[in-house]
Enzyme design. Structure first.
Site, PDB file in Angstrom:
ATOM      1  CE1 TYR A  31      23.088-111.317  21.398  1.00  0.00           C
ATOM      2  CE2 TYR A  31      22.039-108.995  21.148  1.00  0.00           C
ATOM      3  CZ  TYR A  31      23.297-109.864  21.340  1.00  0.00           C
ATOM      4  OH  TYR A  31      24.235-108.991  22.136  1.00  0.00           O
ATOM      5  CG  HIS A  49      23.355-110.828  17.609  1.00  0.00           C
ATOM      6  ND1 HIS A  49      23.800-111.902  17.652  1.00  0.00           N
ATOM      7  CD2 HIS A  49      24.133-110.013  18.430  1.00  0.00           C
ATOM      8  CE1 HIS A  49      24.712-111.964  18.311  1.00  0.00           C
ATOM      9  NE2 HIS A  49      25.113-110.822  18.874  1.00  0.00           N
TER      10      HIS A  49
HETATM   11  C1  GCO Z   1      27.018-106.701  21.366  1.00  0.00           C
HETATM   12  C2  GCO Z   1      27.403-108.141  20.747  1.00  0.00           C
HETATM   13  C3  GCO Z   1      27.726-109.130  21.790  1.00  0.00           C
HETATM   14  C4  GCO Z   1      28.041-110.388  21.171  1.00  0.00           C
HETATM   15  C5  GCO Z   1      29.026-111.248  21.840  1.00  0.00           C
HETATM   16  C6  GCO Z   1      29.337-112.448  21.052  1.00  0.00           C
HETATM   17  O1  GCO Z   1      26.804-105.746  20.602  1.00  0.00           O
HETATM   18  O2  GCO Z   1      27.436-106.254  22.290  1.00  0.00           O
HETATM   19  O3  GCO Z   1      26.537-108.185  19.802  1.00  0.00           O
HETATM   20  O4  GCO Z   1      27.028-109.261  22.868  1.00  0.00           O
HETATM   21  O5  GCO Z   1      26.976-111.298  20.882  1.00  0.00           O
HETATM   22  O6  GCO Z   1      30.279-110.360  21.807  1.00  0.00           O
HETATM   23  O7  GCO Z   1      30.584-113.053  21.811  1.00  0.00           O
HETATM   24 MG    MG Z   2      25.957-106.669  18.759  1.00  0.00          MG
END
Ligand code: GCO
Ligand code: MG
Length: 434
Positions: free
Chosen positions: A197, A240
């Site tokens: 991620y 994530h």
């Molecule tokens: C963060 C997030 C995002 C999400 C995204 C999904 O902490 O900024 O996890 O990057 O993945 O908002 O749409």
């Molecule tokens: Mg996040």
């Protein structure tokens, strides 16, 4: 929707199963009190994607010439469903009502569907809610942070994002952040051979995820970064939700020596029942909550202090009105706020986060996204960071504008840009949570 004339938008409307001849009944129930006659005249929805993800922005028109408010209703993965909720259900319900009654309108709209909540309906509600706060500020000639009680700090410290395919690429990005003055940087790095991620992929065809490889790999990377930058930067990391609770505990313990500001979403919301044990098992501060959309769930994690930082995608909760109550709840429990601020929160939404950061004693850190030049032209007044912190605007309302002509140059992108969320699989073929 003002310009969702993309194939996706047409298809949605084309598929709508409404008998021909259907005419909505647009009689608005009046409030049982008098007002000064400044009313909601209509709602426009704009979907635009300057940075490759759909942003949903609401413009509330009023009966006063030139007085409009802007709100963020972005739930990017279901942007057109939010637009439909706004146009079909919310606009007829609130048009004609006083612009002043923010709290009453929030509850009226929330209860009008009988079944309430969920990110689609809350995002629609947030678009209305933020726009009404914007209008209230403009009528008062005050920024929203003044309406929330005034400032308790000068600027909001922010964290920037760095990611890389390996530690060297990541370090290059950290250098840029340090040069820009950031003292907090969220770091994501590719776990070799897996679909990590938030980090650039070595091979985009890879969609496999190996939690063990991740737990083994990450602490070494963080150790290298801390050795190099630890005197200047505090790091953050976002799991994530890609770990089972036991693996999350293993990872957090291994990260203990590195003094991270927080580790985000070590477990998924489905594993909320594990949060207490995860927290008891480590000293690493935990941030959690971007995927929740019910105040009930926030009460459950903030009340017993299961998190150090409460994350909340303000539009998914329904806007400033509920989020400001959450900030109060956090303050009373010694929990800090870190509103969700990725690219899929519009500049209007970032300005709302900032208004609360400036006015809340519970503020922890601001997640900053560096919008493109195109986005900043579409949204004049987009918050910018200077020396790793963001100063609030003194403009009345939320301080962000919308240029429709520029927005039209970046029409909505296809819903398929989000399919990757359910494409990641573990080695045995089972779907992995995002
Ligand atoms: C963060 C997030 C995002 C999400 C995204 C999904 O902490 O900024 O996890 O990057 O993945 O908002 O749409
Ligand atoms: Mg996040």
């Amino acid at each position: 929707m003002s310009h969702a004339t993309t194939p996706a938008g047409d298809a949605v409307h084309g598929r709508r199963r409404i008998a021909p001849g259907y005419v909505p009944d647009e009689r608005t129930a009046p409030a049982p009190w008098d007002d000064d006659g400044v009313r909601i005249a209509g709602i426009e929805v704009v979907v635009t994607a300057p940075d490759g993800v759909n942003l949903v922005v609401v413009r509330v028109r009023t009966t006063v010439d030139g007085l409009v408010g802007l709100g963020c209703a972005t739930f990017t993965q279901r942007a057109l469903a939010v637009a439909t909720a706004l146009e079909t259900y919310l606009a007829p319900l609130v048009t004609g009502r006083s612009v002043h009654d923010i709290t009453d309108l929030w509850h009226t709209a929330n209860l009008s569907g009988y079944w309430r909540g969920g990110p689609v309906l809350h995002s629609a509600l947030a678009g209305l809610d933020l726009a009404l706060w914007d209008i209230k500020g403009k009528l008062a000639g005050q920024p929203v942070w003044q309406l929330l009680g005034g400032r308790v700090r000068t600027v909001a410290d922010a964290y920037a994002h760095a990611s890389g395919r390996d530690v060297e690429e990541l370090a290059d990005q950290i250098e840029d952040c340090v040069e820009a003055g950031y003292r907090y940087v969220r770091c994501q790095v590719t776990v070799p051979g897996t679909s990590t991620y938030g980090a650039a992929q070595q091979d985009r065809r890879h969609t496999s995820w190996d939690p063990d490889a991740y737990v083994r790999f990450l602490p070494g990377v963080v150790e290298t970064l801390v050795a190099r930058y630890g005197d200047r930067v505090r790091f953050l990391h976002d799991v994530h939700e890609r770990l089972a609770p036991r693996d999350a505990i293993r990872l957090l313990r291994a990260l203990e020596p590195y003094d991270l500001l927080f580790v985000e979403d070590p477990v998924a919301p489905e594993d909320l029942g594990w949060l207490a044990e995860v927290r008891r098992s480590t000293t690493v501060p935990i941030a959690f909550g971007e995927l929740l959309s019910s105040m009930r769930d926030y009460v459950d994690i903030v009340g017993p202090r299961l998190v150090d930082y409460v994350r909340c995608h303000v539009s998914a909760l329904g806007g400033i009105t509920p989020a400001w109550r959450l900030a109060g709840l956090a303050e009373l429990h010694g929990v800090r706020t870190a509103w969700h601020g990725p690219r899929d929160v519009s500049p209007v939404g970032h300005a709302a986060n900032l208004a609360m950061d400036i006015a809340s004693p519970a503020f922890g850190i601001h997640e900053h996204f560096e919008f493109s030049d195109a986005a900043r032209e579409i949204f004049p007044g987009t918050p910018v960071s200077v020396d790793g912190a963001i100063a609030p605007s003194d403009a009345p309302g939320l301080g962000v504008d919308l240029d429709d002509t520029r927005a039209r140059e970046y029409p909505p992108v296809s819903p398929s840009v989000n399919w990757h969320y359910s494409r990641v699989r573990r080695r045995d073929g089972a779907v992995q949570r995002p």
